[in-house]
Every structure is written in C-alpha cells, then in structure tokens.
Design an enzyme around this catalytic site. Structure first.
Site, PDB file in Angstrom:
ATOM      1  N   LEU A 181     -29.100  21.455  33.468  1.00 19.75           N
ATOM      2  CA  LEU A 181     -29.292  20.305  32.576  1.00 19.75           C
ATOM      3  C   LEU A 181     -28.157  19.309  32.812  1.00 19.75           C
ATOM      4  O   LEU A 181     -26.991  19.680  32.720  1.00 19.75           O
ATOM      5  CB  LEU A 181     -29.322  20.759  31.115  1.00 19.75           C
ATOM      6  N   GLY A 233     -26.932  11.787  31.211  1.00 11.53           N
ATOM      7  CA  GLY A 233     -26.590  10.470  31.784  1.00 11.53           C
ATOM      8  C   GLY A 233     -27.120  10.267  33.189  1.00 11.53           C
ATOM      9  O   GLY A 233     -26.384   9.837  34.070  1.00 11.53           O
ATOM     10  N   CYS A 234     -28.413  10.529  33.396  1.00 15.61           N
ATOM     11  CA  CYS A 234     -28.968  10.484  34.766  1.00 15.61           C
ATOM     12  C   CYS A 234     -29.671   9.174  35.111  1.00 15.61           C
ATOM     13  O   CYS A 234     -30.336   9.090  36.132  1.00 15.61           O
ATOM     14  CB  CYS A 234     -29.953  11.633  34.971  1.00 15.61           C
ATOM     15  N   SER A 235     -29.561   8.148  34.245  1.00 17.12           N
ATOM     16  CA  SER A 235     -30.269   6.908  34.587  1.00 17.12           C
ATOM     17  C   SER A 235     -29.548   6.130  35.681  1.00 17.12           C
ATOM     18  O   SER A 235     -30.124   5.228  36.290  1.00 17.12           O
ATOM     19  CB  SER A 235     -30.457   6.025  33.343  1.00 17.12           C
ATOM     20  N   SER A 236     -28.288   6.487  35.942  1.00 15.92           N
ATOM     21  CA  SER A 236     -27.542   5.771  37.000  1.00 15.92           C
ATOM     22  C   SER A 236     -26.373   6.627  37.488  1.00 15.92           C
ATOM     23  O   SER A 236     -26.128   7.717  36.973  1.00 15.92           O
ATOM     24  CB  SER A 236     -27.007   4.441  36.431  1.00 15.92           C
ATOM     25  N   GLY A 237     -25.672   6.101  38.492  1.00 13.02           N
ATOM     26  CA  GLY A 237     -24.383   6.637  38.918  1.00 13.02           C
ATOM     27  C   GLY A 237     -24.355   8.102  39.343  1.00 13.02           C
ATOM     28  O   GLY A 237     -25.247   8.592  40.041  1.00 13.02           O
ATOM     29  N   ILE A 238     -23.305   8.778  38.931  1.00 10.23           N
ATOM     30  CA  ILE A 238     -23.043  10.149  39.378  1.00 10.23           C
ATOM     31  C   ILE A 238     -24.143  11.110  38.894  1.00 10.23           C
ATOM     32  O   ILE A 238     -24.593  11.978  39.649  1.00 10.23           O
ATOM     33  CB  ILE A 238     -21.654  10.625  38.866  1.00 10.23           C
ATOM     34  N   SER A 278     -12.095  13.017  34.504  1.00 11.49           N
ATOM     35  CA  SER A 278     -11.620  11.896  35.330  1.00 11.49           C
ATOM     36  C   SER A 278     -10.181  12.182  35.685  1.00 11.49           C
ATOM     37  O   SER A 278      -9.523  12.989  35.024  1.00 11.49           O
ATOM     38  CB  SER A 278     -11.699  10.614  34.488  1.00 11.49           C
ATOM     39  N   TYR A 303     -10.035   5.181  26.537  1.00 11.00           N
ATOM     40  CA  TYR A 303     -10.792   5.962  27.535  1.00 11.00           C
ATOM     41  C   TYR A 303      -9.993   7.202  27.946  1.00 11.00           C
ATOM     42  O   TYR A 303     -10.538   8.308  27.991  1.00 11.00           O
ATOM     43  CB  TYR A 303     -11.114   5.093  28.756  1.00 11.00           C
TER      44      TYR A 303
HETATM   45  P1  NAD Z   1     -22.705   5.111  34.868  1.00  9.55           P
HETATM   46  O1  NAD Z   1     -22.486   4.061  33.857  1.00  9.55           O
HETATM   47  O2  NAD Z   1     -23.488   4.789  36.072  1.00  9.55           O
HETATM   48  O3  NAD Z   1     -23.344   6.425  34.202  1.00  9.55           O
HETATM   49  C1  NAD Z   1     -23.048   6.852  32.905  1.00  9.55           C
HETATM   50  C2  NAD Z   1     -24.326   7.315  32.280  1.00  9.55           C
HETATM   51  O4  NAD Z   1     -24.060   7.793  30.942  1.00  9.55           O
HETATM   52  C3  NAD Z   1     -25.350   6.182  32.169  1.00  9.55           C
HETATM   53  O5  NAD Z   1     -26.569   6.638  32.688  1.00  9.55           O
HETATM   54  C4  NAD Z   1     -25.409   5.920  30.677  1.00  9.55           C
HETATM   55  O6  NAD Z   1     -26.674   5.439  30.258  1.00  9.55           O
HETATM   56  C5  NAD Z   1     -25.127   7.310  30.139  1.00  9.55           C
HETATM   57  N1  NAD Z   1     -24.833   7.315  28.706  1.00  9.55           N
HETATM   58  C6  NAD Z   1     -24.039   6.478  28.001  1.00  9.55           C
HETATM   59  N2  NAD Z   1     -24.118   6.782  26.704  1.00  9.55           N
HETATM   60  C7  NAD Z   1     -24.972   7.819  26.577  1.00  9.55           C
HETATM   61  C8  NAD Z   1     -25.472   8.577  25.497  1.00  9.55           C
HETATM   62  N3  NAD Z   1     -25.123   8.302  24.232  1.00  9.55           N
HETATM   63  N4  NAD Z   1     -26.326   9.603  25.747  1.00  9.55           N
HETATM   64  C9  NAD Z   1     -26.718   9.879  27.007  1.00  9.55           C
HETATM   65  N5  NAD Z   1     -26.306   9.185  28.068  1.00  9.55           N
HETATM   66  C10 NAD Z   1     -25.437   8.169  27.847  1.00  9.55           C
HETATM   67  O7  NAD Z   1     -21.235   5.617  35.281  1.00  9.55           O
HETATM   68  P2  NAD Z   1     -20.756   6.886  36.155  1.00  9.55           P
HETATM   69  O8  NAD Z   1     -19.618   6.395  36.934  1.00  9.55           O
HETATM   70  O9  NAD Z   1     -21.874   7.547  36.835  1.00  9.55           O
HETATM   71  O10 NAD Z   1     -20.177   7.827  34.991  1.00  9.55           O
HETATM   72  C11 NAD Z   1     -20.529   9.176  34.843  1.00  9.55           C
HETATM   73  C12 NAD Z   1     -19.324   9.957  34.313  1.00  9.55           C
HETATM   74  O11 NAD Z   1     -18.269   9.908  35.283  1.00  9.55           O
HETATM   75  C13 NAD Z   1     -18.735   9.413  33.014  1.00  9.55           C
HETATM   76  O12 NAD Z   1     -18.415  10.498  32.170  1.00  9.55           O
HETATM   77  C14 NAD Z   1     -17.472   8.718  33.465  1.00  9.55           C
HETATM   78  O13 NAD Z   1     -16.490   8.708  32.461  1.00  9.55           O
HETATM   79  C15 NAD Z   1     -17.064   9.590  34.632  1.00  9.55           C
HETATM   80  N6  NAD Z   1     -16.173   8.950  35.584  1.00  9.55           N
HETATM   81  C16 NAD Z   1     -16.525   7.748  36.155  1.00  9.55           C
HETATM   82  C17 NAD Z   1     -15.643   7.150  37.036  1.00  9.55           C
HETATM   83  C18 NAD Z   1     -15.948   5.820  37.675  1.00  9.55           C
HETATM   84  O14 NAD Z   1     -15.023   5.177  38.181  1.00  9.55           O
HETATM   85  N7  NAD Z   1     -17.186   5.380  37.735  1.00  9.55           N
HETATM   86  C19 NAD Z   1     -14.411   7.749  37.330  1.00  9.55           C
HETATM   87  C20 NAD Z   1     -14.100   8.982  36.752  1.00  9.55           C
HETATM   88  C21 NAD Z   1     -14.995   9.560  35.869  1.00  9.55           C
END
Ligand code: NAD
Length: 318
Positions: A6, A9-14, A140, A153
């Site tokens: 499971l 936060g899968c709509s984008s990014g990591i 992070s 943060y």
């Molecule tokens: P991102 O914005 O692409 O993804 C974050 C996701 O979390 C999005 O899909 C967003 O819709 C979702 N989200 C936000 N609020 C939510 C909620 N209430 N319920 C469910 N989903 C929710 O950014 P990312 O970079 O993929 O971030 C993913 C994780 O990695 C985060 O925890 C972030 O803190 C961490 N991170 C990111 C970076 C960076 O530089 N991008 C660096 C270190 C750690």
C-alpha cells in the site's frame, strides 16, 4: 506468493514512480494498492501503469489526514493484509516563519507526521500478529539536518524520524521491519508547489533583512540545489525497491551520497556546534564556492546520463 504493497500519495512524484516500478516487477512479486487523496488526479498514474492496471496495480482513494478514509481503504483489501506499507504522501513548506499561519503549520504536520501515525495505527497491529511486514517511510535528508527557511517542514520530518526510531525497537521484537528513506532534492511537483505557495505568501510581518535573505538569496540557492543535485523520482524509487527487496532492510537509507558527510558531521559533535557552523558557512559564506561545486556536479551528472564516464584527466606536466 505476492505481497500487498500500500502506497500513499501516488498521483505524482515518488509515489507514482514507485507504484509503477513495483507493479511492473518482472517476477510479479507485488500487488500494488496505489492510493491518492484526489481520484480526479489518477490520469498520469493510469497512463504510466498501462497494462498493469487492475492486474498488479489498483488505484484507491486515501486521504492521510482522515482516519475514516484510511480505514475504508484498509477494509477493501482482502483480509486487510498489508505486507508493505509505503508512507509517502507529504507536502513541503518554505519561507520565513512569520509568513505562515498556524493553520498552514498544522496542515503540514497533519499530512507529514500525523498522516504516518494514522497509517501505522491501522497496519502495525496485524503485522505484529503475523510477525511479518515492512513499513517504509518517505522521510528526507531534512529529517536529519535542519535547513534555512524550512523550519516547519524539517520539524515534520524530524517528528517522523523520532516516531520511527521509537517504533523500530518494538517492531524488532515482532519481526516487523521499519525503514526511513531519506532523499535529498527530487525533481517533482513538490518543488513547483513550494514556489507557487511563495508567490501568494504574506510578507507583511517580515522584517526587510529576513525578507532579503529569503527572496534575494534563498530562492536562488534552492533552485540551484534542485537543478544541480535533484534526483528523478525513478532514481528514488529504485532505492526504495532495494530497501524493499533486502533480506535485512536497513533502518535508514539516504538516496544521495552528497549529503552523507554532512549528516555524519552531526554525529561527530554532540554539542551540535560543528555541523551548525559548517552548514552556516556552506550556505552563507561560501556560496560562490558552493555554486562552483554545484556546476561541477551538474556537469558530472550530465556526463553520467550520457555515459561519457568521468572527466578526462588533465595532461601530465611536461
Ligand atoms: P509530490 O508533490 O509529487 O507528491 C506528494 C504526494 O502526496 C502528492 O501526490 C500529493 O497529492 C500527496 N498528498 C498530499 N497531501 C495528501 C493527503 N492529505 N493524503 C494523501 N496524499 C496526499 O512530491 P514528492 O517529491 O513525490 O513527495 C513524496 C514524499 O517525498 C513526501 O513525503 C516528501 O516530503 C518526500 N521528499 C520529497 C523531496 C523532494 O525534493 N521532492 C525530498 C525529500 C523527501
């Protein structure tokens, strides 16, 4: 036998990159429950998931700030069995503290820290009962090291780290694994959202000097760091897969080696003075040097991406 994974936060990014990577596993070892708060944003994931959709990947709604939403998602999973939980959902926040309302601060803590707590409350008891399971948390490098204008943060990620460090002791007793993944900058929506928020921030309570440091210096510094050191979400997902596959998963995993000396410094001086002044100098006094080394790193990464190998050695002096 497959494992139920499971991910939040899968709509984008990591989260998206990891969900797709696991769903496309050649050995079909995983069934991914890729969750997101807003199902209207499922398009990019559906597209990248391709043929795996409804086979090794399902998309479900889950808002980490809502207990009912977490429970409803769990209830729909056969036997409520989550073998691997990836707590990934999170938001960033930059700017002088004077710019943030308490509501904004609470929202960041609610998503980044309490969101994890809500998930763990749901999955941990049955993992203990089954004496197996893995909780992987997207922390992070800022869960280890404070950074200018990232006060809230960092606090949210430090909370995540403290929570997991405590829980890991109990988890060990029950054969459950906990891992913290600690990326540096990653080029995702995350960065874009940070700058968008800055554009509508209220600076009326901020003194001129602080405002200048933020707008005149920090913003350029932040963009430099993301463009020079930023990893792709796919690179971070690859590290996550290694942690998931490990027979003894590490408790902590940094995804970018450039930060390791800095975090090591912290443990070398219990008074905290050494890392604080080193980081202060790095950010404020040596910014030209820092920019120069960022340019060098950028060039090395560019060469690496094109398989050009390291820089050629300079010719030997005659
Ligand atoms: P991102 O914005 O692409 O993804 C974050 C996701 O979390 C999005 O899909 C967003 O819709 C979702 N989200 C936000 N609020 C939510 C909620 N209430 N319920 C469910 N989903 C929710 O950014 P990312 O970079 O993929 O971030 C993913 C994780 O990695 C985060 O925890 C972030 O803190 C961490 N991170 C990111 C970076 C960076 O530089 N991008 C660096 C270190 C750690």
């Amino acid at each position: 036998a497959y494992k139920n994974v499971l991910i939040t936060g899968c709509s984008s990014g990591i989260g998206l990159a990891l969900a797709v990577r696991l769903a496309k596993d050649e050995l079909k070892r995983f069934k991914v429950i890729a969750t997101m708060r807003d199902m209207a944003k499922k398009g990019p994931l559906e597209e990248k998931a391709g043929e795996t959709l409804e086979k090794t990947l399902q998309i479900r709604p889950l808002d980490v700030t809502c207990e009912d939403s977490v429970r409803q998602c769990m209830a729909a999973i056969p036997d409520q069995r989550v073998d691997i939980l990836v707590s990934n959902a999170g938001v960033g926040l930059i700017g002088p503290l004077e710019c943030h309302s308490m509501a904004t601060i609470q929202r960041v803590l609610d998503i980044n820290f309490l969101g994890l707590v809500r998930l763990v409350q749901e999955v941990f008891p049955s993992m203990k009962q089954r004496r197996q399971g893995h909780i992987m948390v997207m922390s992070s490098i800022l869960g280890q090291q404070g950074l200018l204008f990232n006060d809230v943060y960092c606090a949210s990620k430090f909370a995540v780290e403290g929570f997991c460090e405590s829980l890991a002791l109990q988890a060990l007793k029950f054969g459950v694994n906990i891992s913290l993944l600690e990326p540096g900058p990653v080029v995702t929506e995350f960065e874009k959202k940070l700058y968008e928020e800055v554009a509508s921030m209220d600076f009326s309570k901020v003194d001129d000097e602080t405002r200048d440091i933020f707008q005149g210096f920090y913003m350029a510094y932040s963009k430099d760091v993301f463009s020079a050191l930023g990893q792709t979400p796919e690179e971070v997902a690859e590290h996550a897969v290694q942690v998931i596959e490990a027979s003894k998963p590490p408790f902590r995993c940094q995804t970018h080696s450039v930060y390791t000396p800095l975090t090591t410094l912290k443990h070398a001086d219990p008074s905290g003075q050494l890392p604080l002044s080193a980081f202060h100098q790095l950010v404020f006094q040596h910014d030209r040097l820092f920019r120069a080394s960022l340019s060098l790193l950028k060039m090395l990464q560019w060469r690496k991406r094109r398989d050009l190998g390291p820089l050629p050695r300079p010719p030997a002096p005659p």
